[in-house]
Design a protein around this motif. Structure first.
Motif, PDB file in Angstrom:
ATOM      1  N   THR A 103       0.842  -1.204   0.000  1.00  0.00           N
ATOM      2  CA  THR A 103       0.000   0.000   0.000  1.00  0.00           C
ATOM      3  C   THR A 103       0.874   1.250   0.000  1.00  0.00           C
ATOM      4  O   THR A 103       0.584   2.218  -0.711  1.00  0.00           O
ATOM      5  CB  THR A 103      -0.924   0.013   1.247  1.00  0.00           C
ATOM      6  OG1 THR A 103      -1.561  -1.245   1.352  1.00  0.00           O
ATOM      7  CG2 THR A 103      -1.955   1.098   1.172  1.00  0.00           C
ATOM      8  N   ILE A 104       1.943   1.212   0.821  1.00  0.00           N
ATOM      9  CA  ILE A 104       2.847   2.376   0.897  1.00  0.00           C
ATOM     10  C   ILE A 104       3.446   2.649  -0.488  1.00  0.00           C
ATOM     11  O   ILE A 104       3.426   3.786  -0.973  1.00  0.00           O
ATOM     12  CB  ILE A 104       3.971   2.141   1.939  1.00  0.00           C
ATOM     13  CG1 ILE A 104       3.405   2.048   3.347  1.00  0.00           C
ATOM     14  CG2 ILE A 104       5.000   3.271   1.890  1.00  0.00           C
ATOM     15  CD1 ILE A 104       4.391   1.544   4.397  1.00  0.00           C
ATOM     16  N   PHE A 150       2.309   1.758  -3.378  1.00  0.00           N
ATOM     17  CA  PHE A 150       1.262   2.226  -4.288  1.00  0.00           C
ATOM     18  C   PHE A 150       0.956   3.709  -4.056  1.00  0.00           C
ATOM     19  O   PHE A 150       0.841   4.500  -4.996  1.00  0.00           O
ATOM     20  CB  PHE A 150      -0.010   1.380  -4.089  1.00  0.00           C
ATOM     21  CG  PHE A 150      -1.148   1.820  -4.951  1.00  0.00           C
ATOM     22  CD1 PHE A 150      -1.184   1.490  -6.306  1.00  0.00           C
ATOM     23  CD2 PHE A 150      -2.186   2.597  -4.435  1.00  0.00           C
ATOM     24  CE1 PHE A 150      -2.227   1.925  -7.111  1.00  0.00           C
ATOM     25  CE2 PHE A 150      -3.225   3.035  -5.238  1.00  0.00           C
ATOM     26  CZ  PHE A 150      -3.250   2.700  -6.579  1.00  0.00           C
ATOM     27  N   GLU A 151       0.858   4.065  -2.780  1.00  0.00           N
ATOM     28  CA  GLU A 151       0.557   5.474  -2.433  1.00  0.00           C
ATOM     29  C   GLU A 151       1.669   6.404  -2.919  1.00  0.00           C
ATOM     30  O   GLU A 151       1.402   7.471  -3.469  1.00  0.00           O
ATOM     31  CB  GLU A 151       0.409   5.615  -0.911  1.00  0.00           C
ATOM     32  CG  GLU A 151      -0.886   5.070  -0.347  1.00  0.00           C
ATOM     33  CD  GLU A 151      -2.115   5.817  -0.822  1.00  0.00           C
ATOM     34  OE1 GLU A 151      -2.147   7.049  -0.709  1.00  0.00           O
ATOM     35  OE2 GLU A 151      -3.048   5.145  -1.321  1.00  0.00           O
ATOM     36  N   LEU A 152       2.915   5.986  -2.719  1.00  0.00           N
ATOM     37  CA  LEU A 152       4.055   6.828  -3.138  1.00  0.00           C
ATOM     38  C   LEU A 152       4.067   6.995  -4.652  1.00  0.00           C
ATOM     39  O   LEU A 152       4.298   8.095  -5.163  1.00  0.00           O
ATOM     40  CB  LEU A 152       5.381   6.220  -2.652  1.00  0.00           C
ATOM     41  CG  LEU A 152       5.618   6.235  -1.145  1.00  0.00           C
ATOM     42  CD1 LEU A 152       6.927   5.546  -0.801  1.00  0.00           C
ATOM     43  CD2 LEU A 152       5.642   7.663  -0.599  1.00  0.00           C
ATOM     44  N   LYS A 153       3.782   5.909  -5.367  1.00  0.00           N
ATOM     45  CA  LYS A 153       3.725   5.987  -6.834  1.00  0.00           C
ATOM     46  C   LYS A 153       2.615   6.931  -7.273  1.00  0.00           C
ATOM     47  O   LYS A 153       2.771   7.711  -8.218  1.00  0.00           O
ATOM     48  CB  LYS A 153       3.482   4.586  -7.423  1.00  0.00           C
ATOM     49  CG  LYS A 153       4.755   3.765  -7.548  1.00  0.00           C
ATOM     50  CD  LYS A 153       4.450   2.435  -8.184  1.00  0.00           C
ATOM     51  CE  LYS A 153       5.712   1.571  -8.236  1.00  0.00           C
ATOM     52  NZ  LYS A 153       5.395   0.176  -8.546  1.00  0.00           N
ATOM     53  N   LYS A 154       1.492   6.847  -6.543  1.00  0.00           N
ATOM     54  CA  LYS A 154       0.340   7.710  -6.859  1.00  0.00           C
ATOM     55  C   LYS A 154       0.705   9.188  -6.677  1.00  0.00           C
ATOM     56  O   LYS A 154       0.427  10.014  -7.547  1.00  0.00           O
ATOM     57  CB  LYS A 154      -0.826   7.330  -5.932  1.00  0.00           C
ATOM     58  CG  LYS A 154      -2.156   7.948  -6.319  1.00  0.00           C
ATOM     59  CD  LYS A 154      -3.272   7.429  -5.444  1.00  0.00           C
ATOM     60  CE  LYS A 154      -3.269   8.130  -4.099  1.00  0.00           C
ATOM     61  NZ  LYS A 154      -4.317   7.645  -3.194  1.00  0.00           N
ATOM     62  N   THR A 207      -4.269  -2.836   7.332  1.00  0.00           N
ATOM     63  CA  THR A 207      -3.000  -2.681   6.603  1.00  0.00           C
ATOM     64  C   THR A 207      -3.140  -1.617   5.508  1.00  0.00           C
ATOM     65  O   THR A 207      -2.181  -0.893   5.223  1.00  0.00           O
ATOM     66  CB  THR A 207      -2.542  -4.015   5.986  1.00  0.00           C
ATOM     67  OG1 THR A 207      -3.521  -4.443   5.047  1.00  0.00           O
ATOM     68  CG2 THR A 207      -2.307  -5.066   7.031  1.00  0.00           C
ATOM     69  N   ILE A 208      -4.331  -1.526   4.942  1.00  0.00           N
ATOM     70  CA  ILE A 208      -4.563  -0.495   3.905  1.00  0.00           C
ATOM     71  C   ILE A 208      -4.455   0.893   4.525  1.00  0.00           C
ATOM     72  O   ILE A 208      -3.756   1.768   4.027  1.00  0.00           O
ATOM     73  CB  ILE A 208      -5.963  -0.680   3.246  1.00  0.00           C
ATOM     74  CG1 ILE A 208      -6.024  -2.018   2.513  1.00  0.00           C
ATOM     75  CG2 ILE A 208      -6.269   0.476   2.301  1.00  0.00           C
ATOM     76  CD1 ILE A 208      -7.402  -2.373   1.983  1.00  0.00           C
ATOM     77  N   LYS A 239      -1.695   3.672   4.003  1.00  0.00           N
ATOM     78  CA  LYS A 239      -2.044   4.988   3.444  1.00  0.00           C
ATOM     79  C   LYS A 239      -1.486   6.108   4.326  1.00  0.00           C
ATOM     80  O   LYS A 239      -1.024   7.133   3.835  1.00  0.00           O
ATOM     81  CB  LYS A 239      -3.569   5.112   3.309  1.00  0.00           C
ATOM     82  CG  LYS A 239      -4.108   4.463   2.044  1.00  0.00           C
ATOM     83  CD  LYS A 239      -5.590   4.603   1.937  1.00  0.00           C
ATOM     84  CE  LYS A 239      -6.068   4.196   0.556  1.00  0.00           C
ATOM     85  NZ  LYS A 239      -5.626   5.098  -0.496  1.00  0.00           N
ATOM     86  N   TYR A 240      -1.572   5.887   5.643  1.00  0.00           N
ATOM     87  CA  TYR A 240      -1.047   6.896   6.580  1.00  0.00           C
ATOM     88  C   TYR A 240       0.462   7.048   6.389  1.00  0.00           C
ATOM     89  O   TYR A 240       0.966   8.166   6.235  1.00  0.00           O
ATOM     90  CB  TYR A 240      -1.378   6.479   8.027  1.00  0.00           C
ATOM     91  CG  TYR A 240      -0.790   7.390   9.072  1.00  0.00           C
ATOM     92  CD1 TYR A 240      -1.413   8.598   9.393  1.00  0.00           C
ATOM     93  CD2 TYR A 240       0.395   7.064   9.728  1.00  0.00           C
ATOM     94  CE1 TYR A 240      -0.874   9.451  10.344  1.00  0.00           C
ATOM     95  CE2 TYR A 240       0.935   7.905  10.675  1.00  0.00           C
ATOM     96  CZ  TYR A 240       0.305   9.091  10.984  1.00  0.00           C
ATOM     97  OH  TYR A 240       0.848   9.933  11.923  1.00  0.00           O
TER      98      TYR A 240
END
Lengths: 270, 190
Positions: A18-19, A21-25, A108-109, A113-114
């Motif tokens: 998730t981390i 994915f968030e960073l890529k986003k 975990t999501i 995300k946090y």
């Protein structure tokens, strides 16, 4: 049932997923480039302007204090950018329908995300401090980087985590990304400081429990700079206590983070 | 003859007295410096200023931080052959910090007086003044004074390990939250 160790490792793997994915986003949406540019450009103003039209302060501590007094704004801007749509974005854009139906644990999501919002905000603060440190070395020499500078950096990171936690909580409650971002931004820039000022100067109590009150520690740690300044109406503003201020910020960080995760976990897609 | 002789004696005596008077007023070191307003100018009546000086004004530490206990030492040297009662006035900035009165300094000796001071941040100047009380109408006379400045560093705000430890704690708690559901699931199953 899977063994405990495997279960935990899978949760940690999913969080890392998730981390990432968030960073890529954030990177894809050019938020990172924008924030990193600001983190370099803002401290450069304090270097270029005196170089061209004036003179630098007498001591490195004074220079750092003036320069870093604006890091608070960058923290709030970056925090709002990265954490503003962490949860509310999934609900607004309905992407949560895909995300929440995966076998991945919801905790975990949300934790991912946090952390995914926290890492780029930490990076922005770090770049700001790095740029400032290069300026200090350039002007005053290597010895001018004192332990107070690192203290200020750690305090700024703690404030960053509390700001991200607050915006993360708003994101888990509100439906729209823009509302979350604006509410987070204005709470930290205007609403809390106004409450703090009213408590301090109208009711005349020290607002130590207000989240934005200890942010002054970022510059107060530079002991060479006076701890007291003139407030509205010429009144003397009190300075937050170092240990109390950090404890308050850390408490806000954890409480708001837990509240955000709990509310997000209970929330359902309409 | 007798009368001429007496006239000569009278002339000699007069000239001798005049010479004494001239010598008396021309001896160097008879000028006193009375403290302003303490007494009228009677400098001609004082034989000589006592040779007592402040030989040293020093601080117990050179690297001082705000709040440190600093001992300020004032050393007074009496170069005279007689004991002397003196007053020491220690001035911090523009205000009197402490005053010692009627301290006896033995003939030919050196005495050190110590003053305790809790250091305050900034550049601090101390001036030690040495005065002596002479009988009326002379009053208080300043013999010597000396100033020294000390740079006091401000007290550091907080400890670096504290915010660092808090950051690590936050990180561990946030990561630890991931483990909570797994732990809870195990507890429920048992």
């Amino acid at each position: 049932m899977k063994p405990f160790k495997e279960d935990v490792l899978e949760d940690l793997r999913n969080t890392c997923l998730t981390i990432t994915f968030e960073l890529k986003k954030h990177f894809r949406r050019k938020r990172m480039i924008l924030s990193f540019t600001l983190a370099v450009a803002l401290p450069l103003i304090f270097y270029i302007a005196p170089r061209l039209w004036g003179s630098f302060p007498d001591s490195a501590d004074q220079f750092a204090s003036i320069n870093l007094s604006f890091v608070e704004f960058l923290i709030v801007i970056s925090g709002s950018l990265f954490a503003g749509d962490a949860i509310s974005g999934e609900f607004e854009e309905k992407t949560g329908l895909l995300l929440f139906s995966t076998p991945q644990r919801h905790t975990t999501i949300f934790v991912g995300k946090y952390i995914g919002a926290l890492i780029p905000t930490f990076a922005v603060v770090s770049i700001y401090y790095l740029t400032t440190s290069f300026e200090i070395i350039g002007i005053y020499g290597m010895d001018a980087i004192t332990i107070d500078f690192f203290k200020s950096y750690f305090v700024a990171l703690i404030y960053t985590s509390s700001a991200v936690s607050l915006i993360f909580l708003f994101s888990s409650i509100l439906k729209k990304k823009i509302t979350t971002t604006l509410l987070g931004f204005f709470s930290l820039i205007m609403i809390f400081p106004i409450i703090s000022t009213v408590l301090e100067f109208v009711i005349e109590v020290e607002p130590w429990y207000i989240m934005t009150y200890p942010v002054g520690l970022i510059t107060d740690v530079f002991a060479a700079v006076p701890l007291f300044g003139a407030g509205p109406g010429g009144q003397v503003m009190s300075s937050p206590d170092f240990y109390e201020g950090i404890a308050v910020m850390a408490t806000y960080t954890l409480v708001l983070f837990f509240a955000g995760v709990l509310i997000s976990a209970k929330r359902r897609m309409e | 003859m007798m009368r001429e002789g007496w006239q000569k004696v009278g002339t000699v005596v007069t000239l001798t007295l005049l010479t004494f008077a001239l010598l008396l007023f021309s001896v160097p070191g008879t000028q006193w410096t009375p403290v302003e307003g303490s007494s009228p100018d009677i400098s001609q009546d004082i034989p000589e200023e006592p040779d007592i000086k402040i030989s040293e004004l020093s601080f117990s530490e050179t690297e001082v931080r705000e709040g440190d206990e600093v001992i300020i030492s004032v050393t007074v040297k009496n170069n005279e052959t007689y004991d002397m009662d003196i007053n020491i006035n220690l001035i911090w900035g523009d205000e009197e910090f402490e005053r010692l009165e009627n301290e006896t300094i033995d003939a030919g000796s050196e005495t050190t007086f110590e003053f305790e001071w809790e250091a305050q941040a900034g550049r601090q100047t101390f001036t030690a003044g040495l005065t002596v009380d002479l009988p009326e109408p002379i009053g208080i006379v300043e013999l010597d004074h000396r100033s020294e400045t000390i740079e006091v560093n401000p007290e550091p705000v907080g400890d670096i390990y504290y915010p660092l430890a808090i950051l690590v704690l936050i990180f561990l708690v946030v990561i630890g939250t991931v483990l909570v559901p797994s732990v809870l699931a195990r507890v429920k199953n048992r």
